[in-house]
Design an enzyme around this catalytic site. Structure first.
Site, PDB file in Angstrom:
ATOM      1  N   ASP A  58     -13.691 -53.729  21.571  1.00  0.00           N
ATOM      2  CA  ASP A  58     -14.045 -53.178  21.670  1.00  0.00           C
ATOM      3  C   ASP A  58     -15.085 -52.992  20.837  1.00  0.00           C
ATOM      4  O   ASP A  58     -15.359 -53.819  20.388  1.00  0.00           O
ATOM      5  CB  ASP A  58     -13.045 -52.064  20.959  1.00  0.00           C
ATOM      6  N   PHE A  80     -23.581 -48.766  28.754  1.00  0.00           N
ATOM      7  CA  PHE A  80     -23.357 -48.255  29.945  1.00  0.00           C
ATOM      8  C   PHE A  80     -22.078 -47.676  29.182  1.00  0.00           C
ATOM      9  O   PHE A  80     -21.289 -46.371  29.239  1.00  0.00           O
ATOM     10  CB  PHE A  80     -22.395 -48.518  30.697  1.00  0.00           C
ATOM     11  N   SER A 124     -27.643 -38.602  30.951  1.00  0.00           N
ATOM     12  CA  SER A 124     -26.728 -37.432  32.062  1.00  0.00           C
ATOM     13  C   SER A 124     -27.333 -36.887  32.733  1.00  0.00           C
ATOM     14  O   SER A 124     -27.637 -36.072  31.377  1.00  0.00           O
ATOM     15  CB  SER A 124     -25.316 -37.438  32.213  1.00  0.00           C
ATOM     16  N   TYR A 148     -18.095 -33.638  25.760  1.00  0.00           N
ATOM     17  CA  TYR A 148     -18.912 -35.764  27.288  1.00  0.00           C
ATOM     18  C   TYR A 148     -20.628 -35.199  27.051  1.00  0.00           C
ATOM     19  O   TYR A 148     -21.199 -36.085  26.434  1.00  0.00           O
ATOM     20  CB  TYR A 148     -18.585 -35.293  27.874  1.00  0.00           C
ATOM     21  N   LYS A 152     -23.454 -37.544  24.679  1.00  0.00           N
ATOM     22  CA  LYS A 152     -24.795 -37.556  25.260  1.00  0.00           C
ATOM     23  C   LYS A 152     -26.207 -36.543  24.883  1.00  0.00           C
ATOM     24  O   LYS A 152     -27.245 -38.165  24.787  1.00  0.00           O
ATOM     25  CB  LYS A 152     -24.864 -37.363  26.653  1.00  0.00           C
ATOM     26  N   TYR A 176     -28.788 -39.893  34.495  1.00  0.00           N
ATOM     27  CA  TYR A 176     -28.369 -40.252  35.922  1.00  0.00           C
ATOM     28  C   TYR A 176     -28.358 -39.343  36.245  1.00  0.00           C
ATOM     29  O   TYR A 176     -26.929 -37.623  35.654  1.00  0.00           O
ATOM     30  CB  TYR A 176     -26.778 -40.930  36.618  1.00  0.00           C
TER      31      TYR A 176
END
Ligand code: NAD
Ligand code: UD1
Length: 332
Positions: A58, A80, A124, A148, A152, A176
Site C-alpha cells: 500500500d 496512478f 480527471s 472522487y 482529484k 484524462y
C-alpha cells in the site's frame, strides 16, 4: 531513467508500464491489488519482453515507500494509485479521502526526503464539473460534484502548493477524458469484477452475454441525438501521453495541467452503433432515466497538450471499440 509507477497493475498504469519499457525506461511498480491482479506484472513482461520490479503493498505504508526509494534510486514517479468509482465515493467518502490523500501525501513526503522531484499525476476531466462551453480548455473554472472528483481537485491544489514552496519540482498534471480500448496483445485491458459503472465496460458485458441489457441514461440531453456526449480516448494513446509528460518534466521545472483526450465527442448511441457495426454483434439496450450528476457533453480542447507535450491521440473510435471487445472476449 528509473520510474516508479504507483497503481501500475491497474488499467491505465499497466498500459503505461508497457510504453515505458518499450521506450527503455526502467520500471518499478507499487500496487496493493485493491482493484487489479498480480498476473498483470507477468503479462507486461510478456508483452514487452523486459523485466520490471514489483512491490506488492500500500502506498499509504510509509515504511514500504521509504524502502522502495532507498533500494531503487527512483528518478521520477507516475502516480496512478487511487480509488476511482464515483458512485462508491458518494457512499463512502471517508474511504476515498483516506486512500487518495494518504497515499499521495505519503508518496510526496518520501519523494521530498529522497530529493526526487519529478511527478506525473493522474487527474480527471471530472475537475471541470459541468462546463459552460465546449471544447474544454485547461484554464476553465474547476468544480467537482462528488468526493472522487474532489480528491482529484484537492490533490491538484496540494501539488500547486508544493511547487510554490519549492521551485525544484517538475509536475505534470494530466486530466484524462474517457479512456477505453486495450493493448493490441489483448493480454491487458479493463475487466471490472463488479457490475461496471462506466459505459464501455458495460457495453462489452452485454455484448459478451454477461449482462442482459445496457441502460442508456437519458435521451433528452442537449446533444446530437439526446444521449450524453463524451471524449473517448484509446488507453494506449493515453499511455503514450505519459511518456511525453515524462520527457517534458525531465527538461523543465514547474507545474502544468494538460487535457488528454481526442477533442472529438461521441454520443452514447453513436458508441453503441459503432460497437455493433465494427464488432458485428448486437448490444441490447433500453433508454432509462438520467444518471444523477451526469452532464450533457464533455470533450477536450487538445491544443495545449499538442503544443507543450507534442501529444496527439491517433487511434480512431473504431479501433477503440474493437480493442475493448477483443480484450473482453479473450479475458471473460
Ligand atoms: P485502476 O483502478 O485500474 O488502477 C488503479 C490502481 O491503483 C489499481 O491497480 C489499485 O489496486 C491501485 N491502488 C489503489 N489504491 C492504492 C494504494 N493505496 N496503494 C497501492 N495501490 C493502490 O484505475 P485506472 O483506470 O487505471 O486509473 C488510474 C488513475 O487514473 C486513477 O487515479 C484514476 O482516478 C485516474 N483516472 C481514471 C480514469 C478512468 O476512466 N479510468 C479517468 C480519469 C482519471
Ligand atoms: C465517468 C465518471 C467521471 C470520470 C469519467 C472518466 C461517473 C458518474 N463519472 O464519467 O468522474 O472522470 O468517467 O473516467 O462515473 N452511460 C450510460 N449507461 C451506462 C453507463 C454510462 O448511458 O451504463 C452514459 C453516461 O450517462 C454518459 C456516458 O455513457 O453519458 C459515459 O459514461 P461513463 O463511462 O460513466 O463516463 P462519464 O460519465 O464521462
Amino acid at each position: 531513467m528509473k520510474i516508479l509507477v504507483t497503481g501500475g497493475c491497474g488499467f491505465i498504469g499497466s498500459h503505461t508500464c508497457c510504453e515505458l519499457l518499450d521506450n527503455n525506461y526502467e520500471v518499478v511498480v507499487i500496487d496493493n491489488l485493491s482493484n487489479s491482479k498480480e498476473d498483470v506484472i507477468d503479462k507486461i513482461k510478456k508483452i514487452t519482453n523486459k523485466d520490471l520490479k514489483f512491490y506488492k503493498g500500500d502506498l499509504c505504508d510509509k515504511e514500504l515507500v521509504d524502502k522502495i526509494f532507498k533500494n531503487e534510486n527512483i528518478d521520477a514517479v507516475i502516480h496512478f494509485a487511487g480509488l476511482k468509482a464515483v458512485g462508491e465515493s458518494v457512499k463512502k467518502p471517508l474511504l476515498y479521502y483516506r486512500n487518495n490523500f494518504d497515499s499521495t501525501l505519503t508518496l510526496l513526503e518520501v519523494m521530498c526526503k529522497y530529493n526526487c522531484k519529478k511527478l506525473v499525476f493522474s487527474s480527471s476531466a471530472t475537475v471541470y464539473g459541468n462546463p459552460k462551453t465546449l471544447p474544454i480548455k485547461e484554464d476553465f473554472p474547476l468544480k467537482t460534484t462528488n468526493p472522487y472528483g474532489s480528491t482529484k481537485l484537492y490533490i491538484e491544489g496540494i501539488l500547486k502548493d508544493l511547487y510554490n514552496s519549492d521551485h525544484e519540482w517538475s509536475i505534470a498534471v494530466l486530466r484524462y477524458f474517457n479512456p477505453i480500448g486495450a493493448h493490441k496483445s489483448y493480454l491487458i485491458g479493463e475487466n471490472p469484477n463488479d457490475i461496471p459503472n462506466n459505459l464501455m465496460p458495460y457495453i462489452v458485458k452485454v455484448a459478451t452475454g454477461k449482462l442482459e441489457q445496457l441502460s442508456i441514461f437519458g435521451n433528452d440531453y442537449n446533444t446530437i441525438d439526446g444521449t450524453g456526449v463524451r471524449d473517448y480516448i484509446h488507453v494506449v494513446d493515453l499511455a503514450i501521453g505519459h511518456i511525453k509528460a515524462i520527457e517534458l518534466i525531465n527538461k523543465e521545472k514547474g507545474i502544468d495541467f494538460y487535457n488528454l483526450g481526442t477533442g472529438h465527442g461521441y454520443s452514447v448511441l453513436e458508441i453503441v452503433k459503432t460497437f455493433e457495426k465494427v464488432n458485428n454483434v448486437k448490444v441490447n439496450y433500453k433508454i432509462t432515466d438520467r444518471r444523477p450528476g451526469d452532464i450533457d457533453a464533455c470533450y477536450a480542447d487538445c491544443s495545449y497538450a499538442l503544443k507543450k507535450l507534442n501529444f496527439k491521440a491517433t487511434k480512431t473510435i473504431e479501433e477503440m471499440v474493437k480493442d475493448s471487445y477483443e480484450y473482453a472476449k479473450r479475458n471473460s
